[in-house]
Design an enzyme around this catalytic site. Structure first.
Site, PDB file in Angstrom:
ATOM      1  N   GLY A  64       0.864  -1.171   0.000  1.00  0.00           N
ATOM      2  CA  GLY A  64       0.000   0.000   0.000  1.00  0.00           C
ATOM      3  C   GLY A  64       0.897   1.216   0.000  1.00  0.00           C
ATOM      4  N   GLU A  65       0.666   2.116   0.933  1.00  0.00           N
ATOM      5  CA  GLU A  65       1.521   3.298   1.061  1.00  0.00           C
ATOM      6  C   GLU A  65       1.912   3.385   2.535  1.00  0.00           C
ATOM      7  OE1 GLU A  65       3.562   6.615   1.156  1.00  0.00           O
ATOM      8  OE2 GLU A  65       1.654   6.674   2.227  1.00  0.00           O
ATOM      9  N   SER A  66       3.208   3.270   2.784  1.00  0.00           N
ATOM     10  CA  SER A  66       3.639   3.005   4.155  1.00  0.00           C
ATOM     11  C   SER A  66       3.387   4.173   5.115  1.00  0.00           C
ATOM     12  CB  SER A  66       5.115   2.596   4.176  1.00  0.00           C
ATOM     13  OG  SER A  66       5.927   3.602   3.627  1.00  0.00           O
ATOM     14  N   CYS A  91       6.238  -5.434   0.873  1.00  0.00           N
ATOM     15  CA  CYS A  91       6.407  -4.080   0.310  1.00  0.00           C
ATOM     16  C   CYS A  91       6.206  -3.021   1.400  1.00  0.00           C
ATOM     17  CB  CYS A  91       5.488  -3.905  -0.889  1.00  0.00           C
ATOM     18  SG  CYS A  91       6.064  -2.607  -1.986  1.00  0.00           S
ATOM     19  N   ARG A 145      12.954   3.322   0.560  1.00  0.00           N
ATOM     20  CA  ARG A 145      11.669   3.296  -0.152  1.00  0.00           C
ATOM     21  C   ARG A 145      11.875   3.576  -1.637  1.00  0.00           C
ATOM     22  NH1 ARG A 145       7.411   6.991   2.939  1.00  0.00           N
ATOM     23  NH2 ARG A 145       6.125   6.180   1.257  1.00  0.00           N
ATOM     24  N   ILE A 200       6.473  -3.529  -7.155  1.00  0.00           N
ATOM     25  CA  ILE A 200       5.725  -2.307  -7.492  1.00  0.00           C
ATOM     26  C   ILE A 200       6.208  -1.177  -6.590  1.00  0.00           C
ATOM     27  CG2 ILE A 200       3.435  -1.252  -7.683  1.00  0.00           C
ATOM     28  CD1 ILE A 200       2.313  -4.175  -7.821  1.00  0.00           C
ATOM     29  N   ARG A 201       6.936  -0.219  -7.170  1.00  0.00           N
ATOM     30  CA  ARG A 201       7.540   0.863  -6.370  1.00  0.00           C
ATOM     31  C   ARG A 201       8.141   0.301  -5.076  1.00  0.00           C
ATOM     32  NH1 ARG A 201       3.284   2.874  -8.808  1.00  0.00           N
ATOM     33  NH2 ARG A 201       1.828   2.454  -7.139  1.00  0.00           N
ATOM     34  N   HIS A 255       5.495  -8.758  -4.127  1.00  0.00           N
ATOM     35  CA  HIS A 255       4.095  -9.072  -3.818  1.00  0.00           C
ATOM     36  C   HIS A 255       3.761 -10.534  -4.134  1.00  0.00           C
ATOM     37  CE1 HIS A 255       2.642  -4.917  -3.121  1.00  0.00           C
ATOM     38  NE2 HIS A 255       3.681  -4.620  -3.888  1.00  0.00           N
ATOM     39  N   GLU A 267       1.390 -12.205  -3.220  1.00  0.00           N
ATOM     40  CA  GLU A 267      -0.062 -12.414  -3.295  1.00  0.00           C
ATOM     41  C   GLU A 267      -0.612 -12.147  -4.694  1.00  0.00           C
ATOM     42  OE1 GLU A 267       1.525  -9.943  -2.135  1.00  0.00           O
ATOM     43  OE2 GLU A 267       0.474  -8.058  -2.539  1.00  0.00           O
TER      44      GLU A 267
HETATM   45  N1  GLN Z   1       6.279   2.735  -2.371  1.00  0.00           N
HETATM   46  C1  GLN Z   1       5.362   2.322  -1.342  1.00  0.00           C
HETATM   47  C2  GLN Z   1       5.759   2.869   0.026  1.00  0.00           C
HETATM   48  O1  GLN Z   1       6.763   3.478   0.161  1.00  0.00           O
HETATM   49  C3  GLN Z   1       5.276   0.811  -1.277  1.00  0.00           C
HETATM   50  C4  GLN Z   1       4.670   0.277  -2.547  1.00  0.00           C
HETATM   51  C5  GLN Z   1       3.929  -1.029  -2.360  1.00  0.00           C
HETATM   52  O2  GLN Z   1       3.581  -1.437  -1.247  1.00  0.00           O
HETATM   53  N2  GLN Z   1       3.605  -1.650  -3.468  1.00  0.00           N
HETATM   54  O3  GLN Z   1       5.037   2.673   0.957  1.00  0.00           O
END
Ligand code: GLN
Length: 198
Positions: A48-50, A80, A107, A136-137, A172, A174
Site C-alpha cells: 500500500g503506502e507506508s 512491500c 523506499r 511495485i515501487r 508481492h 499475493e
Molecule cells: N512505495 C510504497 C511505500 O513506500 C510501497 C509500494 C507497495 O507497497 N507496493 O510505501
C-alpha cells in the site's frame, strides 16, 4: 488445526492476501481492531503506502499491539509497505513504523525507470524453482544486522529477509498463483504455535 492469519485491512491489497492464505491452507481473516488482532496466530501487512498505513496504525491505537506480536509467538509477514513498516530504519524518513526488524530499507529504491517489474527469484527455503516476484515501487534492504537472514536478492540488494518470527518481502507474492511464500509463512506460524504451547 489450521492457522488463523490476520491480514491488516487498513489499506492495500487485502483481498489478494486473503485468497493466497486460503489457497496455501490457512484461514485468512481481515483485521482492523484490537479484538480482531488478538485472535490471530500470525499477521500479514500488505502493500500500500507506508506513511498512510503507519499513521492509521497509530490513529487506531494498534501500533503497540502489533509490535508485541512476534514476542508472543505470533509471526508477522510484511510485503512491500509491510516490509518498510517492520524495518527499524527507514532511510531519510521519520514516519511512524512498527520498527521491530533489524534492517534498514530504502523506499522506492529501484527508481522511476523501473517503477514496476517482475523477476524469477530464487528464494531460500522455497523449493521447486524460483518464485515469480512482482515489484511495485518496491523498497530494498540497505543494511542487514546480525540475526537477520537474507532469503532473496536482486542485483545484490536483499529483497526478502527473515529474523525469528518476522518475515519481509519487497515484492508481492499475493499477486501470482504461486503460494509457496505464503506456505513458508504458514510453516513459521505452525512452528511458533508449537513453541507457544510447549
Ligand atoms: N512505495 C510504497 C511505500 O513506500 C510501497 C509500494 C507497495 O507497497 N507496493 O510505501
Amino acid at each position: 488445526m489450521a492457522v488463523v492469519i490476520g491480514v491488516l485491512a487498513l489499506q492495500g491489497d487485502v483481498r489478494e492476501h486473503l485468497a493466497a492464505v486460503e489457497q496455501a491452507g490457512g484461514v485468512g481473516v481481515p483485521v482492523r481492531t484490537r479484538e480482531e488482532i488478538a485472535r490471530v496466530d500470525g499477521l500479514i501487512i500488505p502493500g500500500g503506502e507506508s506513511t498512510t498505513v503507519g499513521k492509521l496504525l497509530d490513529r487506531f491505537g494498534l501500533m503497540e499491539q502489533v509490535r508485541s506480536l512476534p514476542d508472543e509467538g505470533k509471526p508477522i509477514f510484511g510485503t512491500c509497505t509491510g516490509m518498510i513498516l517492520l524495518a527499524k530504519t527507514i532511510e531519510a524518513s521519520d514516519q511512524p513504523r512498527i520498527g521491530v526488524l533489524d534492517i534498514a530499507v530504502r523506499r522506492n529504491a529501484f527508481g522511476r525507470q523501473v517503477d514496476s517489474f517482475e523477476e524469477d527469484l530464487p528464494v531460500e527455503g522455497v523449493e521447486g524453482g524460483p518464485v515469480r516476484a512482482v515489484f511495485i515501487r518496491a523498497p530494498y534492504v540497505t543494511d542487514v544486522r546480525p540475526g537477520v537472514q537474507v532469503l532473496a536478492e536482486v542485483d545484490g540488494h536483499p529483497v526478502m529477509v527473515r529474523e525469528g518470527n518476522l518475515l519481509a518481502a519487497a515484492f508481492h507474492p499475493e499477486l501470482t498463483d504461486d503460494v509457496r511464500v505464503h506456505r513458508l509463512f504458514i510453516k513459521m506460524i505452525e512452528q511458533a504455535k508449537k513453541r507457544r504451547k510447549a
